[in-house]
Design a protein around this motif. Structure first.
Motif, PDB file in Angstrom:
ATOM      1  N   GLY A  35       6.113   4.108 -19.976  1.00  0.00           N
ATOM      2  CA  GLY A  35       6.817   5.362 -20.248  1.00  0.00           C
ATOM      3  C   GLY A  35       8.187   5.432 -19.600  1.00  0.00           C
ATOM      4  N   LEU A  36       8.813   4.300 -19.358  1.00  0.00           N
ATOM      5  CA  LEU A  36      10.110   4.272 -18.680  1.00  0.00           C
ATOM      6  C   LEU A  36      11.284   4.164 -19.661  1.00  0.00           C
ATOM      7  N   HIS A  63       0.851  -1.198   0.000  1.00  0.00           N
ATOM      8  CA  HIS A  63       0.000   0.000   0.000  1.00  0.00           C
ATOM      9  C   HIS A  63       0.888   1.249   0.000  1.00  0.00           C
ATOM     10  N   GLY A  64       0.569   2.185  -0.886  1.00  0.00           N
ATOM     11  CA  GLY A  64       1.347   3.413  -0.990  1.00  0.00           C
ATOM     12  C   GLY A  64       2.469   3.326  -2.016  1.00  0.00           C
ATOM     13  N   ARG A  65       2.684   2.127  -2.587  1.00  0.00           N
ATOM     14  CA  ARG A  65       3.678   1.943  -3.649  1.00  0.00           C
ATOM     15  C   ARG A  65       3.002   1.254  -4.822  1.00  0.00           C
ATOM     16  N   LYS A  66       3.594   1.423  -5.974  1.00  0.00           N
ATOM     17  CA  LYS A  66       3.112   0.706  -7.150  1.00  0.00           C
ATOM     18  C   LYS A  66       3.800  -0.658  -7.173  1.00  0.00           C
ATOM     19  N   VAL A  67       3.046  -1.663  -7.581  1.00  0.00           N
ATOM     20  CA  VAL A  67       3.628  -3.011  -7.641  1.00  0.00           C
ATOM     21  C   VAL A  67       3.263  -3.658  -8.971  1.00  0.00           C
ATOM     22  N   ILE A  68       4.263  -4.283  -9.559  1.00  0.00           N
ATOM     23  CA  ILE A  68       4.075  -5.075 -10.764  1.00  0.00           C
ATOM     24  C   ILE A  68       3.983  -6.519 -10.305  1.00  0.00           C
ATOM     25  N   LEU A  69       2.820  -7.133 -10.521  1.00  0.00           N
ATOM     26  CA  LEU A  69       2.621  -8.546 -10.208  1.00  0.00           C
ATOM     27  C   LEU A  69       2.622  -9.296 -11.520  1.00  0.00           C
ATOM     28  N   TYR A  70       3.483 -10.284 -11.640  1.00  0.00           N
ATOM     29  CA  TYR A  70       3.434 -11.058 -12.877  1.00  0.00           C
ATOM     30  C   TYR A  70       3.276 -12.530 -12.551  1.00  0.00           C
ATOM     31  N   ARG A  99      15.845   0.034 -12.252  1.00  0.00           N
ATOM     32  CA  ARG A  99      15.122   1.085 -12.975  1.00  0.00           C
ATOM     33  C   ARG A  99      13.667   1.139 -12.523  1.00  0.00           C
ATOM     34  N   LEU A 100      13.028  -0.017 -12.421  1.00  0.00           N
ATOM     35  CA  LEU A 100      11.627  -0.049 -12.001  1.00  0.00           C
ATOM     36  C   LEU A 100      11.471   0.473 -10.577  1.00  0.00           C
ATOM     37  N   GLN A 101      12.339   0.040  -9.674  1.00  0.00           N
ATOM     38  CA  GLN A 101      12.260   0.524  -8.292  1.00  0.00           C
ATOM     39  C   GLN A 101      12.527   2.027  -8.217  1.00  0.00           C
ATOM     40  N   GLY A 102      13.437   2.497  -9.052  1.00  0.00           N
ATOM     41  CA  GLY A 102      13.726   3.929  -9.101  1.00  0.00           C
ATOM     42  C   GLY A 102      12.520   4.762  -9.527  1.00  0.00           C
ATOM     43  N   GLU A 103      11.622   4.133 -10.276  1.00  0.00           N
ATOM     44  CA  GLU A 103      10.389   4.797 -10.704  1.00  0.00           C
ATOM     45  C   GLU A 103       9.227   4.496  -9.759  1.00  0.00           C
ATOM     46  N   GLY A 104       9.513   3.825  -8.633  1.00  0.00           N
ATOM     47  CA  GLY A 104       8.494   3.577  -7.615  1.00  0.00           C
ATOM     48  C   GLY A 104       7.747   2.271  -7.720  1.00  0.00           C
ATOM     49  N   TYR A 105       8.253   1.329  -8.522  1.00  0.00           N
ATOM     50  CA  TYR A 105       7.588   0.035  -8.691  1.00  0.00           C
ATOM     51  C   TYR A 105       8.330  -1.071  -7.941  1.00  0.00           C
TER      52      TYR A 105
END
Length: 156
Positions: A154-155, A30-37, A60-66
């Protein structure tokens, strides 16, 4: 046909065990974006390619908040071997009952070598900071999917 999540849907909650044996819930993000695959089986060629691609893109993904989390029906012990063998840095979750996979529409009928079978449908979901589905992709290809995901977000 299984359900299909759409952008704006509330992401189904879950609590699963990770490759270290620790419980992990959607609420933990909660409060972060998460990529679930969702992927069918650890240590198979396509799943290894996809997991390694996510690992290579993790900074890179974590740097963008994922955050990135892979989910399969494999046991935590199998996932630990997968992580160690392929030097994975992404988090891996075990869903042996396929409850989370089913709730996300990532388990059901699919074609495998021309036959209709029940199994994991390779899928990716982006859950936003409020727990809503931001993106949902079904029947993705293992090879090249992470690069496409980064472009779609958009990364790149």
């Amino acid at each position: 046909m299984s359900i299909r999540l759409e952008p704006g849907d509330t992401a189904p909650d879950f609590t699963l065990t990770d490759d270290t044996g620790a419980p992990v819930s959607l609420a933990d993000f909660h409060g972060r974006k998460v990529i679930l695959y969702a992927y069918p089986k650890a240590m198979t060629p396509g799943c290894t390619t996809q997991a390694c691609d996510f690992t290579e893109s993790l900074d890179r993904l974590q740097g963008e908040g994922y955050d990135v989390v892979g989910v399969s029906p494999d046991s935590p012990a199998s996932l630990a071997k997968f992580r160690e063998r392929d030097h994975l840095t992404i988090r891996l979750l075990s869903d042996p009952d396929k409850a989370m996979l089913t709730a996300y529409g990532a388990f059901g009928e699919k074609k495998n070598y021309g036959k209709v079978v029940q199994g994991v449908i390779r899928s990716t979901f982006v859950v936003d900071e409020a727990g809503k589905i931001a993106n949902a992709w079904y029947n993705v290809k293992a090879t090249g999917h992470v690069a496409k995901l980064r472009r779609d977000l958009g990364l790149d």
